[in-house]
Scaffold this motif. Sequence first.
Motif, PDB file in Angstrom:
ATOM      1  N   PRO A  11      -5.554  -1.893  10.347  1.00 27.87           N
ATOM      2  CA  PRO A  11      -6.256  -2.748   9.389  1.00 27.87           C
ATOM      3  C   PRO A  11      -5.609  -4.122   9.359  1.00 27.87           C
ATOM      4  O   PRO A  11      -4.400  -4.259   9.557  1.00 27.87           O
ATOM      5  N   ARG A  12      -6.389  -5.140   9.088  1.00 30.94           N
ATOM      6  CA  ARG A  12      -5.866  -6.496   9.130  1.00 30.94           C
ATOM      7  C   ARG A  12      -6.742  -7.407   8.277  1.00 30.94           C
ATOM      8  O   ARG A  12      -7.868  -7.057   7.930  1.00 30.94           O
ATOM      9  N   ARG A  13      -6.241  -8.546   7.973  1.00 27.79           N
ATOM     10  CA  ARG A  13      -6.964  -9.598   7.269  1.00 27.79           C
ATOM     11  C   ARG A  13      -6.680 -10.910   7.995  1.00 27.79           C
ATOM     12  O   ARG A  13      -5.724 -11.020   8.772  1.00 27.79           O
ATOM     13  N   ALA A  14      -7.503 -11.912   7.741  1.00 30.08           N
ATOM     14  CA  ALA A  14      -7.324 -13.214   8.389  1.00 30.08           C
ATOM     15  C   ALA A  14      -7.844 -14.308   7.469  1.00 30.08           C
ATOM     16  O   ALA A  14      -8.664 -14.055   6.580  1.00 30.08           O
ATOM     17  N   ALA A  15      -7.363 -15.525   7.671  1.00 29.58           N
ATOM     18  CA  ALA A  15      -7.852 -16.708   6.965  1.00 29.58           C
ATOM     19  C   ALA A  15      -7.953 -17.831   7.978  1.00 29.58           C
ATOM     20  O   ALA A  15      -6.952 -18.198   8.607  1.00 29.58           O
ATOM     21  N   ILE A  16      -9.160 -18.371   8.156  1.00 33.57           N
ATOM     22  CA  ILE A  16      -9.367 -19.436   9.139  1.00 33.57           C
ATOM     23  C   ILE A  16      -8.601 -20.687   8.725  1.00 33.57           C
ATOM     24  O   ILE A  16      -8.620 -21.087   7.551  1.00 33.57           O
ATOM     25  N   ILE A  17      -7.953 -21.295   9.682  1.00 34.60           N
ATOM     26  CA  ILE A  17      -7.043 -22.436   9.581  1.00 34.60           C
ATOM     27  C   ILE A  17      -5.671 -21.905   9.159  1.00 34.60           C
ATOM     28  O   ILE A  17      -5.547 -21.188   8.169  1.00 34.60           O
ATOM     29  N   THR A  18      -4.667 -22.241   9.916  1.00 36.67           N
ATOM     30  CA  THR A  18      -3.324 -21.702   9.684  1.00 36.67           C
ATOM     31  C   THR A  18      -2.574 -22.414   8.567  1.00 36.67           C
ATOM     32  O   THR A  18      -1.394 -22.130   8.345  1.00 36.67           O
ATOM     33  N   VAL A  19      -3.197 -23.331   7.883  1.00 32.45           N
ATOM     34  CA  VAL A  19      -2.559 -24.023   6.766  1.00 32.45           C
ATOM     35  C   VAL A  19      -2.286 -23.018   5.645  1.00 32.45           C
ATOM     36  O   VAL A  19      -3.179 -22.286   5.227  1.00 32.45           O
ATOM     37  N   ALA A  20      -1.048 -22.986   5.161  1.00 30.80           N
ATOM     38  CA  ALA A  20      -0.683 -21.980   4.168  1.00 30.80           C
ATOM     39  C   ALA A  20       0.680 -22.289   3.578  1.00 30.80           C
ATOM     40  O   ALA A  20       1.470 -23.051   4.146  1.00 30.80           O
ATOM     41  N   ARG A  21       0.946 -21.673   2.421  1.00 32.72           N
ATOM     42  CA  ARG A  21       2.308 -21.608   1.884  1.00 32.72           C
ATOM     43  C   ARG A  21       2.798 -20.186   2.061  1.00 32.72           C
ATOM     44  O   ARG A  21       2.139 -19.228   1.634  1.00 32.72           O
ATOM     45  N   LEU A  22       3.965 -20.030   2.699  1.00 34.65           N
ATOM     46  CA  LEU A  22       4.539 -18.714   2.966  1.00 34.65           C
ATOM     47  C   LEU A  22       5.902 -18.611   2.302  1.00 34.65           C
ATOM     48  O   LEU A  22       6.702 -19.554   2.347  1.00 34.65           O
ATOM     49  N   SER A  23       6.181 -17.472   1.700  1.00 35.33           N
ATOM     50  CA  SER A  23       7.484 -17.258   1.079  1.00 35.33           C
ATOM     51  C   SER A  23       8.519 -16.917   2.142  1.00 35.33           C
ATOM     52  O   SER A  23       8.191 -16.472   3.247  1.00 35.33           O
ATOM     53  N   LYS A  24       9.787 -17.085   1.792  1.00 36.21           N
ATOM     54  CA  LYS A  24      10.863 -16.668   2.695  1.00 36.21           C
ATOM     55  C   LYS A  24      10.787 -15.162   2.933  1.00 36.21           C
ATOM     56  O   LYS A  24      11.025 -14.686   4.055  1.00 36.21           O
ATOM     57  N   ARG A  25      10.432 -14.407   1.910  1.00 36.01           N
ATOM     58  CA  ARG A  25      10.309 -12.958   2.068  1.00 36.01           C
ATOM     59  C   ARG A  25       9.251 -12.609   3.110  1.00 36.01           C
ATOM     60  O   ARG A  25       9.471 -11.737   3.963  1.00 36.01           O
ATOM     61  N   LEU A  26       8.117 -13.299   3.084  1.00 39.47           N
ATOM     62  CA  LEU A  26       7.064 -13.035   4.065  1.00 39.47           C
ATOM     63  C   LEU A  26       7.525 -13.411   5.460  1.00 39.47           C
ATOM     64  O   LEU A  26       7.346 -12.641   6.419  1.00 39.47           O
ATOM     65  N   LEU A  27       8.133 -14.585   5.624  1.00 37.11           N
ATOM     66  CA  LEU A  27       8.560 -15.015   6.955  1.00 37.11           C
ATOM     67  C   LEU A  27       9.665 -14.127   7.504  1.00 37.11           C
ATOM     68  O   LEU A  27       9.702 -13.853   8.714  1.00 37.11           O
ATOM     69  N   ASP A  28      10.549 -13.658   6.642  1.00 33.95           N
ATOM     70  CA  ASP A  28      11.572 -12.718   7.101  1.00 33.95           C
ATOM     71  C   ASP A  28      10.933 -11.422   7.593  1.00 33.95           C
ATOM     72  O   ASP A  28      11.370 -10.845   8.607  1.00 33.95           O
ATOM     73  N   THR A  29       9.910 -10.943   6.895  1.00 31.90           N
ATOM     74  CA  THR A  29       9.218  -9.719   7.311  1.00 31.90           C
ATOM     75  C   THR A  29       8.477  -9.932   8.624  1.00 31.90           C
ATOM     76  O   THR A  29       8.515  -9.077   9.521  1.00 31.90           O
ATOM     77  N   MET A  30       7.797 -11.072   8.762  1.00 32.31           N
ATOM     78  CA  MET A  30       7.118 -11.393  10.015  1.00 32.31           C
ATOM     79  C   MET A  30       8.111 -11.446  11.166  1.00 32.31           C
ATOM     80  O   MET A  30       7.842 -10.936  12.261  1.00 32.31           O
ATOM     81  N   HIS A  31       9.255 -12.076  10.914  1.00 26.74           N
ATOM     82  CA  HIS A  31      10.290 -12.191  11.941  1.00 26.74           C
ATOM     83  C   HIS A  31      10.803 -10.811  12.364  1.00 26.74           C
ATOM     84  O   HIS A  31      10.927 -10.518  13.564  1.00 26.74           O
ATOM     85  N   GLU A  32      11.095  -9.964  11.384  1.00 28.74           N
ATOM     86  CA  GLU A  32      11.601  -8.623  11.686  1.00 28.74           C
ATOM     87  C   GLU A  32      10.564  -7.789  12.436  1.00 28.74           C
ATOM     88  O   GLU A  32      10.884  -7.088  13.405  1.00 28.74           O
ATOM     89  N   GLU A  33       9.322  -7.855  12.004  1.00 26.05           N
ATOM     90  CA  GLU A  33       8.257  -7.106  12.688  1.00 26.05           C
ATOM     91  C   GLU A  33       8.087  -7.601  14.121  1.00 26.05           C
ATOM     92  O   GLU A  33       7.752  -6.823  15.019  1.00 26.05           O
TER      93      GLU A  33
END
Length: 702
Positions: free
Chosen positions: A557-579
Amino acid sequence: MSGLRNLNPLRLFATGNRGRFSYERVPNGSPFDFQKYQWPAAARRISATRVLSLAIAGMVVLALLGGGGYRRVQQYREAPVAEEHNVGFYWGEYYQLNGFYNGIRTLVSPANYVAQNGYNITVPQVMDASKSNLPKEPAFDPIKYDPYPFRDASYLRDHEQVHQCYLDEGEKVAAPDVYAYPAIPQLLPQPFYGGYKELGMKDDVCWERFGRLSAYGYGYGPAEGGLGLGNESERAGSEKVTDKVGRVDYRDMDWGAAQRRCHEKNKRRFATDQPSGKTRVPRHAYVLRTWTGYHYSDQQMLALRAMINELSLKSGGQYDVHFLVHVKDSQLPIWASDELYQKTLQDNVPKEFWNISTLWSERLMEMYYPEPFPDNFANMAGASVHGVYRSAHFALQWFSQQRPEYDFYWNWEMDIRYTGHYWDFNEKIGDWGRRQPRKGMWERSRRFWIPGYHGDYANFTAFVESETRDKDVAANDIERSGPMPVWGPVQNFPHTGMLPPPLAALPPHSYDEDDYQWGVGEEADLLVFNPLFDPSLTNWVFSWDVTGYSRSLPIPPRRAAIITVARLSKRLLDTMHEETWRMKHTMFPEMWPPAVCLHHGLKALYVPHPVYFDRDWNVETMDRNFNYPKNIWESPFGWGEHNLLGSSFYYNSGFSGALWRRWMGQSEGGEGGARWEEEGSGRMCLRPVLHHPIKHEAGSVA
């Protein structure tokens, strides 16, 4: 039905030897080339002949699709248009809205303002903008726009004092102010979706280019440290701004040094251990993605200076603006030589931004996130997994690991402009995100909120809740990729391994027991500016660009949002990095952060910022076509994307750039420019609008 929903005919073309797949080549639901479409101000309707041509074209496209020829569809789309500038979309029947172009001579108080929108129920009003019927000067004076609460007693009771920041080391040049009009041009249209009041933003002011940009070098020449733009502009009343702002000399500006000095003066605000029990202020990295060879136009320079001044210096160091510069030549070993690094930087970035720039390359990402990345479902781009087109988020993940001192990272694009105040916008949407409950957040965020149809946001929330509980709606959504409603982490799908979700993301009680309280006061991990849609319900071309999950199992399952403009938390980016590095998981850039939030139960929201349209849409039709397409082929996140051509914010909008250039005083399609403004109602004055994309800013002021 499940077979149809999982059908993506474009997967048949997911081979590596067809070259780069780009949005511009995706069918728009019409054989016409939208890039030839013009955005004139005059209100017109298309003829019955064009409607007939639409019907014929539709039958031809269906025949071509039935014949199995994506390539043939492309050839047909690229054929010459029989009648120049005619686009046979049904929304072409709606009246065009020209109230955007009513200038500062038409300003009225908010109490006397009337919106032009008739919502295709009544004919839009049109103003006689001849100069003889209007005052020579605006009826209002511009005022300093100061959204910062730092001098308020209530703020100082809870936070450390904010010390003033300056452009120069000697503290002779204070960070400049900007000015707006406390009024609205009569008949300025209302946005069709999103809204100001819900976000806590002012909707009773408007911005024209002198008040907005004089502080950054607009309206005076290089000899005084400006850019020269605006010297031939219509400028009635502009001296009321320029006399207050003065002439800021940017010839020796060093924004990196200015940001560091500002942070140093105010660093107690951001310390983990706050004196006297005061509230710590989170820090933000505002990351602009640019690349070697990028042309920094004068208009671009104005926008960049505005971002840094308003976000960083005026906020007492709350934000740092960074340039994340993609070195397109991957053969350059920028990590091996300081001399090569500096030369590459200085050859490709204006001097005033050298000290806020960080270089990266795809080769660097290959070393940081090494192969293998197995089991890709469908590489529609035909590009490497480390390529910027497929994995622009790799560089942001890497940057967040190199610069871990920030709480939030804004992923911003160079082709965005904003007519309002940057700090005001960023802070208000952050505050809005903090106020939002988790209950129903995924269901609300998949929809466009259309106030003219749904009412206020509270009513929209209640409507979505009712829809979520409706058994008939739930039955139709049975094939969604994930449960409905979403409540906490979604990891109950077949997979070969994932990182566990954080304990704080586990629901404290059941969905039914929650009274819209869980999540209130919690910072959002992801804020995006278009709906968080389920790709499995669309024919979005990159829906299957999913890597590292076993192809022997169903696609996750997945979700998406057109245009990569966004605010991301450090927690989210750390999780993305680890994954990414540990589990070898990744997806197409517009899908990866939302999917990680879905899987790990992080707080993700679509910000309902105001979006305008050049046509007077019927809001019931807009809701049906944007929120309830009849099938996957009509989704606005796929072949139905033509519905957003006339919007102020979408990746393929034509209206957005035209509106921005007109606001900047340029001629567009034979309309606008200095003479047009002088003989008419003066220069444009818009409410805050997020414009995307601005693919060029060249134009005539004549």
